[in-house]
Design a protein around this motif. Structure first.
Motif, PDB file in Angstrom:
ATOM      1  N   ARG A  49      -1.005  -6.297  -2.182  1.00 43.23           N
ATOM      2  CA  ARG A  49      -0.365  -7.182  -3.166  1.00 43.23           C
ATOM      3  C   ARG A  49      -1.156  -8.475  -3.340  1.00 43.23           C
ATOM      4  NH1 ARG A  49       3.276  -4.669  -0.095  1.00 43.23           N
ATOM      5  NH2 ARG A  49       3.176  -6.277   1.496  1.00 43.23           N
TER       6      ARG A  49
ATOM      7  N   PRO B  58       7.726  -8.555   0.609  1.00 42.02           N
ATOM      8  CA  PRO B  58       8.236  -7.372  -0.078  1.00 42.02           C
ATOM      9  C   PRO B  58       9.761  -7.341  -0.148  1.00 42.02           C
ATOM     10  CG  PRO B  58       7.402  -6.805   2.107  1.00 42.02           C
ATOM     11  CD  PRO B  58       7.028  -8.224   1.847  1.00 42.02           C
TER      12      PRO B  58
ATOM     13  N   ASN C 283      18.023  -5.295   6.435  1.00 40.45           N
ATOM     14  CA  ASN C 283      17.246  -4.450   5.529  1.00 40.45           C
ATOM     15  C   ASN C 283      16.965  -3.102   6.166  1.00 40.45           C
ATOM     16  OD1 ASN C 283      15.449  -3.768   3.343  1.00 40.45           O
ATOM     17  ND2 ASN C 283      13.780  -4.200   4.783  1.00 40.45           N
TER      18      ASN C 283
ATOM     19  N   ASN D 164       2.050  -1.273   5.446  1.00 36.95           N
ATOM     20  CA  ASN D 164       1.988  -2.277   4.390  1.00 36.95           C
ATOM     21  C   ASN D 164       1.990  -1.628   3.005  1.00 36.95           C
ATOM     22  OD1 ASN D 164       1.958  -4.845   3.438  1.00 36.95           O
ATOM     23  ND2 ASN D 164      -0.182  -5.264   3.908  1.00 36.95           N
TER      24      ASN D 164
ATOM     25  N   ARG E 270       3.597   0.739   2.118  1.00 37.13           N
ATOM     26  CA  ARG E 270       4.979   1.073   1.766  1.00 37.13           C
ATOM     27  C   ARG E 270       5.893  -0.138   1.872  1.00 37.13           C
ATOM     28  NH1 ARG E 270       4.848   6.270  -0.364  1.00 37.13           N
ATOM     29  NH2 ARG E 270       3.199   7.359   0.753  1.00 37.13           N
ATOM     30  N   GLY E 271       5.281  -1.311   2.023  1.00 37.94           N
ATOM     31  CA  GLY E 271       6.066  -2.520   2.245  1.00 37.94           C
ATOM     32  C   GLY E 271       7.116  -2.747   1.170  1.00 37.94           C
ATOM     33  N   ASP E 272       6.704  -2.633  -0.079  1.00 37.19           N
ATOM     34  CA  ASP E 272       7.641  -2.891  -1.175  1.00 37.19           C
ATOM     35  C   ASP E 272       8.780  -1.883  -1.173  1.00 37.19           C
ATOM     36  OD1 ASP E 272       6.358  -5.102  -2.123  1.00 37.19           O
ATOM     37  OD2 ASP E 272       4.994  -3.942  -3.392  1.00 37.19           O
TER      38      ASP E 272
ATOM     39  N   ILE F 275       9.295  -3.467   4.480  1.00 37.48           N
ATOM     40  CA  ILE F 275       8.654  -3.766   5.769  1.00 37.48           C
ATOM     41  C   ILE F 275       7.699  -4.936   5.579  1.00 37.48           C
ATOM     42  CG2 ILE F 275       7.199  -2.857   7.614  1.00 37.48           C
ATOM     43  CD1 ILE F 275       8.013  -0.038   6.652  1.00 37.48           C
TER      44      ILE F 275
END
Ligand SMILES: Cc1ncc(C[n+]2csc(CCOP(=O)(O)OP(=O)(O)O)c2C)c(N)n1
Ligand SMILES: Cc1ncc(C[n+]2csc(CCOP(=O)(O)OP(=O)(O)O)c2C)c(N)n1
Ligand code: SF4
Ligand code: SF4
Ligand SMILES: [Mg+2]
Ligand SMILES: [Mg+2]
Lengths: 563, 282, 282, 563
Positions: free
Chosen positions: B144, C257, C267, D224, D226-228, D232
């Motif tokens: 990101r 995120p 979460n 990371n 798959r963070g979104d 995580i």
């Protein structure tokens, strides 16, 4: 006339009890007595409750004891906390100003006898000296040597105060605390840390890096105080990682090199230890243990980091670990550590702890002429063009040269490397280099300090200990009711040679490991080497040093079958 | 006479086109110009692509741990103040893992030269953001975009009044080797931050990217701290190269207990001296 | 309504007269002013005299390792971005052992407040030089005078464009508590370097020494970086107090995120989501 | 028809051999075959010599083998280095452009079949797919899934190239390399690292901090990615010390928290591990081992850090260490690690190594519904005013609350502390707190994964191994000439429960420990627990993974009395 006295001075941090204590200790040693000091202090700068205990004897004294003959209370709390330990024919001295009404307390008018609070320490010294019958010249001499250099102007004043306190005490006519004459030659007054410092100097230490950490900070500080005189470079690093990497760098550059730290700081050095192993660079690492985990009890004592030191650093490489039992052994083994580090080209460890680090003893002066030359690297080689730092040799040890002092090149690498020191990923070379490094184990194995045995020929019970518990355990076997308890003390805890000790374990009915930790870490090591039938442990992990009484109490319980 | 050949020829483990190759050449050129023989120098490095550089020089080498080149060099220099000690390592090594040592080295001001191969990326571990990677720069590890702001080594070094602060570019070899000579000759701690294209993992700060932005400082007075501070902010559309700041803080070695220049190896106190110390404990 | 008493009364382990006492008071005052309840805050510290401060506050406390308060606080804040996280530790802790984390915290710009009790000395270990000790200052550990130059935290923080940089003085409690309020309220990473007399070990930088030099900034524009940089050099005969620099770099948490403000504790991804990920490996 | 093939693709770093390898592996798995991949690479980005070996079988394959059936050479060096390992009925495929004249080499015109060098990988894939008889739709599908998301535009082009290479290969009429049909259900394609990643996700990991280090970097990077999707938070720290302290901070704040590193990075975390122990904060620590000491061989494999992990951190506190043997165990044990870390409130370790971390296998898809809920802290308590983080309980485990989520206060301290978490120097409390921490050992002891035994009921010889050597050792016992060799594999290496394994050690004539290190570190651990008669070791430390052939060769030597 007393053969022995245990004097405990207690008060807050900042009341100067260490100054009284040290002056008294010096005066006692100079008067020919044996001493054993235990310092207990809190992790704060002012307030709290600290103690300085001097056990003094006509004969050897080697352990703390809990029974107090003379309690010197600089504050009320000291009386409250320790009066129940004062023996029936003991004495409690307290500052007159402490408002406390109780039978049998002797008041000292500190304020009256001292022109200002700065001099109160010396009042205590004068009073105690008279009480136990020291010649007045003894504390006087100590004041001169201690204050003489730093503050020559105050020496005279101090001596005057000492005199009035001494005279005042004589006037009190308190009998029964005079010490018998002693025939001991006055020796040195050394803590474990001092032993390490002098050992390092005698070994020719050139460089020491450190980050402050109790109880080891005193070592680099004492070395630094002599920096100008002896040309020792001592650097306070930005952190422990820097310290160990600096020390390895300095060693590569040809200096005899060391670091001193404690558990948490040492944990940060683990990667650096591995670097010393891989690059085959000698370095002496002093770890002064204190109770963990993490910050734990920063000013107390423990023997809880043996496992960590034994396996610190990733990967496999040889090491030696010493666990000196007293300041003399600190001295001898530090010299040995430097020599062995150079000869095996790797890290060598000295494990002390807060108890030993801070505990003063009287020591027979070292015979420096007896000390053999400590190994060092070289600055010459026959064929500089062909010089290879990691030349493969039969012993695994390659000649070590100091860079820039000759036309050869010294290449050192933390990666796996060719004999010439340059990086390689050749997997056959890898295997050879592992074998080379591990072969050096033989250098260590050939030179192991065997454990020392004390006691009857065929003991029914055997105490086994290492490091600082030597004194307490020794006194325990001497005080044991029946004369059938022996003691085996290890001043080198790694590597071990079974042949040195296996016979000791075969005959006793019971074997009792004495350690200042909760796991019995050393016992596990020994049991890897020899099968021990009927093994027991006496463990202590409240932060206080082991003492003979503690050991004997638990020994009795064990013998009565209680566990 | 020292020549380039004295420093040897080695096969490198670097990618073709990598900026490290030209930095290596500039280093050799500087050594020759200073007439330093291979055995008089000690090159110290950590771990990373840049940190392999000393292996490609025939000289004394201390290739230590990732991030720990500066403390090792500090120990070496204190042990042997006469040696020419040059540290060569990456941006990750010096400003990431080794950030604390960077600060301490500036404060100490030991006569060391630090050459940072600054490719704004972790090369050897395959392209994660380094401390100097721009904010928002996308990598496999920062999908990101890099969430942190970049470390500006020049700004920090000038702010701390490091004794010598310069910026070079792998693409300007003569200029760079001149900076290295100046850095080594200047007393105290010297930093040369060297912009180094990483052709494999840094597709943002490419050779062209640097080329378009870099310009040589002309009328800058390196003795002028405020001006140097302002210059240090110029880092984006235009990138100034050259000596940014030159100070004259006292050098650490002057405060050493042993005679400056004498290796500790030779400094062996007599038994008499030791005896005196021991006696003081009586 | 939150009151001072909500934060409790504790006996401290500090020397009488130590600057830490007034810093503690200023902190309490600031918390009350911000109407923060004890259970909404997390105070994070390392090891040292200063680092004991959180133990004297009735609040959530993470008293970690020497030098490692900032990384712990970073993890805490990333785990629970809604909490008010305040780091309190000494100069040795933050600029010495923890120097690398100080740099990284500025770069990350997480919404944390760092209060450094800067007594220019290592207090708890009895008086060695700290990173901020002046050059030449003699201590038991530096008998020939401190050989290194001092770390200037304000200069480095401004040079790195930390989002909020201020200097306070333990001797000016109202001023200090106001700085703390501003620091906590400003988004991103905030530093308040607090001059703190150590009556026991620092006989150079005493209460009077500071008092004589400190003055409150009046017409300074904290948005002006160059001016802040110049001010940061003023550190000796005169010592400016107040907000030195205020920036507006984007805050790290915006790039997380998970929804900002939601603790990771809540979460918990559904099994369905996990299943989808697992299937992508087929 | 072949039951099994070993395909080795070799070339320089940067030639994309991992891309061909991974595509081929995926195609094979989707076609229902068993695979076992070994990746070997150098610590450089371009050049050097790397290999990607896919062993594919109709039946299970679990170990690297040295004999090569199909060698795919992307450069000349690959032919030279590996041709002697190609079996007599094997095949060498090489790029046409490699100038090398030698009998029996099959040329592939990579340049001709690919429009640009970017597509050469797919040429290899097409050729190999045809050669071994995969349905063309299989590699096609793989191209779509792998490139589809990242570069949809290039998918079509790639498929065209694939087609021409496939057709070209068919035209070559090379027989004898077609694989028999397999009945395996197509499963997942996972490395050991992937197993850890999916296990962590299934356990609900919330936070991972790391500093890049081979071979573990892939773990945080995959998390990371798959963070979104999963919320995580993965943070690349400034160094490993920051990473472990961040992870502990996040865990205190309520996140399931982990770090991943390798030996040198882990060495730097030792102090942090001790902090987790002292503050009783759960954290999962993955250590991907590689050959040390120091930087060693950064991209190779070893099992040399067991001792370090076992004793990392100063002071005494309980821990558990898993040593998974394959990606499935990585998955299962990572979930277990998170659960156990929370229940014992401390650090739990997963020891992998480069071989396992990078080795793809086909895995039966996990049944996520079978996974039991992983323990977590709480956000409520009945009497918030009285809440104490370190309340003294019978089990030693105190209720753990997440700060700021309720009106209670959570106080954590690295110093010794009162039950309420505040710093203390009360030495009685100290003793209680040590006892409390060590009592939690029972939580770990109650939940030990027993070793798994494979082989005959009464083996004459017993192989003993741990971690990644499972596959190689398993194949070794299957291939052993006589059917009298058994295997005992430990996937949990600490704590150990003697009752789980002591019987296995009593009957065999010979016990042979198989480890990828030079010291036999695990053997030492076992020998502490049980007396092993006739123990031997097969050790490997050249940086390559153990394989069945290596084990059997040395087993033969041992049995013939040679050592
Ligand atoms: C303690 C430790 N952590 C991590 C690593 C892995 N590592 C090797 S090189 C490197 C980064 C290199 O980046 P940089 O210093 O910028 O050098 P470059 O490769 O870009 O030249 C890392 C993280 C290591 N070797 N040691
Ligand atoms: C890893 C580690 N190294 C060293 C120490 C010893 N230590 C405790 S506090 C301290 C220095 C404290 O100085 P500072 O942070 O300035 O705090 P102050 O006491 O002055 O408030 C040191 C070195 C430690 N606890 N842990
Ligand atoms: S990866 Fe980058 S830094 Fe490393 S050698 Fe290649 S181009 Fe140079
Ligand atoms: S030593 Fe200094 S910093 Fe510590 S409490 Fe005393 S005065 Fe304060
Ligand atoms: Mg880089
Ligand atoms: Mg301080």
């Amino acid at each position: 006339m007393r053969k022995e006295l245990n004097i405990l001075i207690g008060g807050e941090a900042g009341q100067g009890l260490v100054t009284v204590g040290e002056l008294l200790t010096k005066a006692l040693i100079r008067s020919g007595y044996n001493v054993h000091v235990t310092q207990s202090y809190m992790s704060r700068i002012r307030g709290g409750h600290n103690t300085y205990s001097v056990r003094v004897g006509v004969n050897k004294v080697a352990s703390p004891v809990s029974a107090i003959d003379i309690l010197v209370a600089l504050n009320k709390e000291t009386v409250e906390l320790h009066q129940h330990n004062v023996t029936s024919n003991g004495l409690i001295l307290k500052d007159q100003n402490i408002g406390l009404k109780k039978e049998g307390l002797v008041n000292i008018p500190f304020k009256d006898l001292a022109p200002s609070s700065l001099f109160e320490n010396v009042v205590g010294l004068g009073f105690l000296s008279a009480l136990i019958g020291l010649d007045k010249s003894m504390p006087e001499g100590c004041i001169k040597s201690v204050f003489g250099q730093k503050k020559p102007d105050v020496v005279q004043k101090n001596i005057e105060v000492l005199n009035s306190a001494y005279t005042f005490a004589q006037g009190q006519k308190i009998d029964g605390f005079r010490l018998d004459k002693s025939r001991e030659e006055p020796g040195l007054m050394l803590t474990g840390n001092d032993g390490v410092v002098l050992g390092a100097m005698a070994a020719g230490v050139g460089f020491c890096a450190y980050y402050p950490m109790t109880p080891s900070t005193g070592i680099p500080m004492s070395l630094n105080a002599r920096g100008d005189e002896l040309g020792i470079v001592v650097e306070q690093a930005e952190d422990e990682i820097a310290a160990i990497n600096m020390a390895i760098g300095a060693s590569y550059a040809g200096a005899r090199s060391m670091v001193a730290t404690s558990g948490g700081g040492f944990a940060l050095m683990c990667e650096g230890i591995s670097l010393a192993g891989m690059t085959e660079t000698p370095v002496v690492v002093v770890v002064g243990q204190r109770p963990g985990p993490a910050t734990g009890l920063p000013t107390r004592t423990e023997q809880g980091d043996l496992n960590l030191v034994l396996y610190a650093g990733h990967g496999e490489f040889p090491r030696a670990i010493f666990g000196p039992g007293n300041p003399e052994q600190c001295f001898d083994l530090t010299i040995k550590a430097f020599d062995l580090a150079e000869r095996s080209q790797g890290p060598v460890f000295i494990l002390t702890d807060q108890y030993l680090a801070d505990s003063y003893r009287n020591i027979v002066p070292f015979d420096l002429s007896e000390i053999k030359e400590v190994a060092r690297p070289h600055d010459q080689c026959s064929d500089p063009e062909k010089y290879e730092r990691y030349a493969l040799t039969d012993s695994g040890v390659s000649p070590r040269l100091v860079p820039t002092l000759g036309p050869y090149l010294v290449v050192l690498d933390s990666d796996e490397h060719y004999p010439d020191g340059h990086i390689t990923e050749d997997l056959e070379i890898r295997t050879k280099m592992v074998d080379k490094r591990l072969k050096k184990q033989a250098v260590l194995d050939a030179d192991i300090v065997p454990p020392e045995y004390f006691g009857p020929d065929k003991p029914e019970k055997l105490l086994v200990c290492w490091g600082s518990t030597l004194g307490p355990a020794m006194e325990a076997i001497q005080n044991a009711d029946q004369q059938n308890v022996g003691l085996l003390h290890f001043s080198q805890v790694w590597p071990l040679n079974k042949e040195h000790f296996k016979d000791y374990f075969s005959s006793p009915e019971k074997v009792v490991f004495v350690e200042s930790n909760a796991w019995g870490q050393f016992r596990t090591l020994i049991e890897r080497e020899v099968r021990v039938e009927n093994a027991f442990s006496i463990l202590r992990y409240d932060g206080l040093p082991m003492d003979a009484g503690y050991i004997l109490d638990r020994l009795d319980m064990l013998l009565q079958g209680r566990k | 006479m020292v020549s380039i050949d004295d420093f040897g020829k080695f096969e490198t483990a670097w990618c073709p086109g990598c900026g490290n190759h030209s930095i290596l050449k500039s280093v050799k050129k500087a050594l020759v110009e200073m007439e330093l023989s291979p055995h008089e120098c000690i090159f110290v490095s950590g771990i990373g692509q840049a940190a392999k550089a000393p292996h490609y020089l025939k000289t004394n080498v201390f290739n230590g741990l990732h991030g720990r080149a500066l403390p090792a060099a500090t120990g070496i220099k204190l042990g042997n103040p006469g040696a020419t000690v040059i540290v060569q390592s990456g941006d990750g090594c010096n400003y990431g893992e080794g950030g604390n040592h960077f600060l301490a080295a500036i404060r100490r001001n030991i006569n060391l030269t630090l050459l940072v191969h600054d490719n704004q990326i972790y090369g050897l571990t395959k392209g994660q953001a380094s401390p100097t990677t721009f904010m928002g720069h996308k990598t496999k590890a920062q999908p990101r975009g890099n969430p942190s702001g970049p470390f500006n080594p020049v700004a920090v070094a000038v702010a701390m009044q490091a004794n010598f602060v310069a910026r070079g570019f792998a693409g300007m070899m003569d200029h760079l080797s001149d900076l290295i000579v100046q850095a080594v000759r200047h007393p105290g701690f010297s930093l040369v931050d060297i912009l180094q294209p990483c052709v494999t993992f840094n597709k943002v700060n490419t050779f062209t990217w640097y080329k378009e932005r870099c310009y040589e400082l002309k009328d800058h007075d390196p003795g002028n701290w405020s001006q140097a501070m302002e210059l240090s902010r110029e880092w984006g559309e235009k990138i100034p190269l050259g000596v940014m700041f030159r100070g004259n803080r006292p050098v650490f070695e002057e405060k050493l207990p042993h005679p400056t220049g004498e290796p500790l190896y030779y400094n062996i106190p007599s038994k008499e001296k030791i005896k005196k110390v021991v006696q003081s404990y009586a």
